[in-house]
Design a protein around this motif. Structure first.
Motif, PDB file in Angstrom:
ATOM      1  N   PRO A 222       0.846  -1.291   0.014  1.00 55.65           N
ATOM      2  CA  PRO A 222      -0.019   0.095   0.112  1.00 55.65           C
ATOM      3  C   PRO A 222       0.767   1.373  -0.211  1.00 55.65           C
ATOM      4  CG  PRO A 222      -0.826  -1.593   1.599  1.00 55.65           C
ATOM      5  CD  PRO A 222       0.524  -2.041   1.138  1.00 55.65           C
ATOM      6  N   LEU A 223       1.950   1.445   0.731  1.00 56.61           N
ATOM      7  CA  LEU A 223       2.882   2.429   0.672  1.00 56.61           C
ATOM      8  C   LEU A 223       3.460   2.666  -0.487  1.00 56.61           C
ATOM      9  CD1 LEU A 223       4.025   4.846   2.275  1.00 56.61           C
ATOM     10  CD2 LEU A 223       5.807   3.217   3.177  1.00 56.61           C
ATOM     11  N   VAL A 224       3.968   1.580  -1.360  1.00 54.07           N
ATOM     12  CA  VAL A 224       4.469   1.629  -2.495  1.00 54.07           C
ATOM     13  C   VAL A 224       3.758   2.190  -3.431  1.00 54.07           C
ATOM     14  CG1 VAL A 224       5.758   0.017  -4.444  1.00 54.07           C
ATOM     15  CG2 VAL A 224       6.249   0.025  -2.065  1.00 54.07           C
ATOM     16  N   VAL A 225       2.480   1.598  -3.634  1.00 49.22           N
ATOM     17  CA  VAL A 225       1.450   2.154  -4.702  1.00 49.22           C
ATOM     18  C   VAL A 225       1.146   3.662  -4.249  1.00 49.22           C
ATOM     19  CG1 VAL A 225      -1.048   2.060  -5.187  1.00 49.22           C
ATOM     20  CG2 VAL A 225       0.182  -0.050  -4.910  1.00 49.22           C
ATOM     21  N   HIS A 226       1.299   4.115  -3.021  1.00 49.77           N
ATOM     22  CA  HIS A 226       0.857   5.277  -2.590  1.00 49.77           C
ATOM     23  C   HIS A 226       2.097   6.519  -3.069  1.00 49.77           C
ATOM     24  CE1 HIS A 226       0.419   9.124  -0.042  1.00 49.77           C
ATOM     25  NE2 HIS A 226       1.498   8.954   0.173  1.00 49.77           N
ATOM     26  N   GLU A 227       3.247   5.736  -2.940  1.00 50.38           N
ATOM     27  CA  GLU A 227       4.361   6.612  -3.519  1.00 50.38           C
ATOM     28  C   GLU A 227       4.290   6.772  -5.064  1.00 50.38           C
ATOM     29  OE1 GLU A 227       6.806   8.295  -1.798  1.00 50.38           O
ATOM     30  OE2 GLU A 227       5.195   7.970  -0.529  1.00 50.38           O
ATOM     31  N   ILE A 228       3.865   5.640  -5.785  1.00 55.55           N
ATOM     32  CA  ILE A 228       3.836   5.760  -7.404  1.00 55.55           C
ATOM     33  C   ILE A 228       2.693   6.711  -7.579  1.00 55.55           C
ATOM     34  CG2 ILE A 228       3.215   4.487  -9.095  1.00 55.55           C
ATOM     35  CD1 ILE A 228       4.481   1.943  -7.832  1.00 55.55           C
TER      36      ILE A 228
END
Length: 242
Positions: A222-228
Motif C-alpha cells: 500500500p505504501l509503494v502504491v501510494h508513492e507511485i
C-alpha cells in the motif's frame, strides 16, 4: 481569528476524512480476503481471533494516530469545500475500494505462498495440501495472511497521513504519534507470532527472519502504491506548469 478558525476546521475535517477512509479500506480488505478465499474453495485465511486482533490493534491504534495528526501546512492553499460535498469526494472511493482490494490481494497471496508448495496446484490440490499434516500447513498459511494483513495496514497508515504527499514528509514534521503507532503496532504483531503463549492462544506459527523479510516486503505494497501515485501526480503537475 476567522482565518485560524477556518484552518482549524479544515484540519479537523481532514483528519476525520482520512481516518474514515483508512478504517473502511482496511476493513474492506479483511472482508474481501475472506469472501474471495471461501468463494474459490480455499479454507478461511484468517481465524476469528486474527480478525479481532487486527480490528483492535492494527486498525484502532493507527486510526487514533491519524485522528490526532498534525495539520497539513498547505491546508489553507486549497479552495473552499462545497458544504454539500460527500465525505468520499476527491478520491475517497478510490482509496477505500482500491487500497482495500490491494490489502486483500496481498493477504491472499501470502496465504497461498504455503499452498503453492503443493505438487498439485489446482484449488482442490492446494486445499488438500493445506489441510494435510493435521492442519499444520494451514496454521502456517494463516499466520502469513494474518501478518501481512496487520502489517500492511500499518504501512497504509503512513500513506494515509497525506494522500497528496510522499510519506517522506513524516520525517520533516513532528509526527511522533504516527511513528509510535507504527512501531507499537509492528512490535505487537511480532509478539503475537513469536512469543510462545501468544502464538498458542492465536494459533500462529513462529516465523524465521527470511519469512519476516518477505512478508514485510509484501506488506509495504500500500505504501509503494501510494508513492507511485504521488509521483505520477507530481509529474503531471510539473508538465502542466510548462
Amino acid at each position: 481569528s476567522i482565518g485560524k478558525a477556518v484552518e482549524e476546521g479544515r484540519g479537523i475535517y481532514a483528519n476525520i476524512k482520512k481516518t474514515v477512509w483508512f478504517l473502511l479500506s482496511s476493513n474492506f480488505g479483511e472482508v474481501i480476503s475472506m469472501i474471495v478465499a471461501i468463494l474459490l474453495g480455499f479454507p478461511a485465511p484468517l481465524a476469528a481471533l486474527h480478525i479481532l486482533w487486527v480490528n483492535l490493534i492494527t486498525d484502532s491504534v493507527p486510526a487514533i494516530a491519524l485522528g490526532a495528526d498534525e495539520k497539513d501546512p498547505d491546508l489553507m492553499k486549497d479552495k473552499p469545500r462545497n458544504p454539500k460535498e460527500s465525505l468520499f469526494a476527491r478520491g475517497g472511493y478510490f482509496v477505500t475500494i482500491g487500497y482495500g482490494t490491494l490489502i486483500a490481494l496481498l493477504s491472499l497471496f501470502a496465504f497461498l505462498i504455503v499452498g503453492f508448495r503443493s505438487p498439485d496446484l489446482s484449488i482442490a490440490g492446494i486445499r488438500a495440501y493445506l489441510e494435510a499434516n493435521d492442519g499444520q500447513y494451514l496454521v502456517e498459511a494463516q499466520t502469513y495472511a494474518f501478518t501481512v494483513l496487520g502489517v500492511s495496514q500499518l504501512f497504509h497508515m503512513l500513506g494515509m497521513t497525506n494522500i497528496r504527499k510522499s510519506f517522506i514528509h513524516l520525517f520533516k514534521a513532528k509526527e511522533w504519534l504516527i511513528w509510535t503507532a507504527f512501531v507499537v503496532g509492528f512490535a505487537l504483531q511480532i509478539a503475537v507470532t513469536e512469543i510462545n503463549f501468544l502464538n498458542v492462544a492465536f494459533s500462529t506459527e513462529q516465523l524465521h527472519l527470511d519469512e519476516w523479510l518477505i512478508l514485510a516486503a509484501l506488506s509495504s505494497g500500500p505504501l509503494v502504491v501510494h508513492e507511485i501515485i504521488v509521483f505520477i501526480f507530481f509529474l503531471k503537475d510539473k508538465f502542466k506548469k510548462r
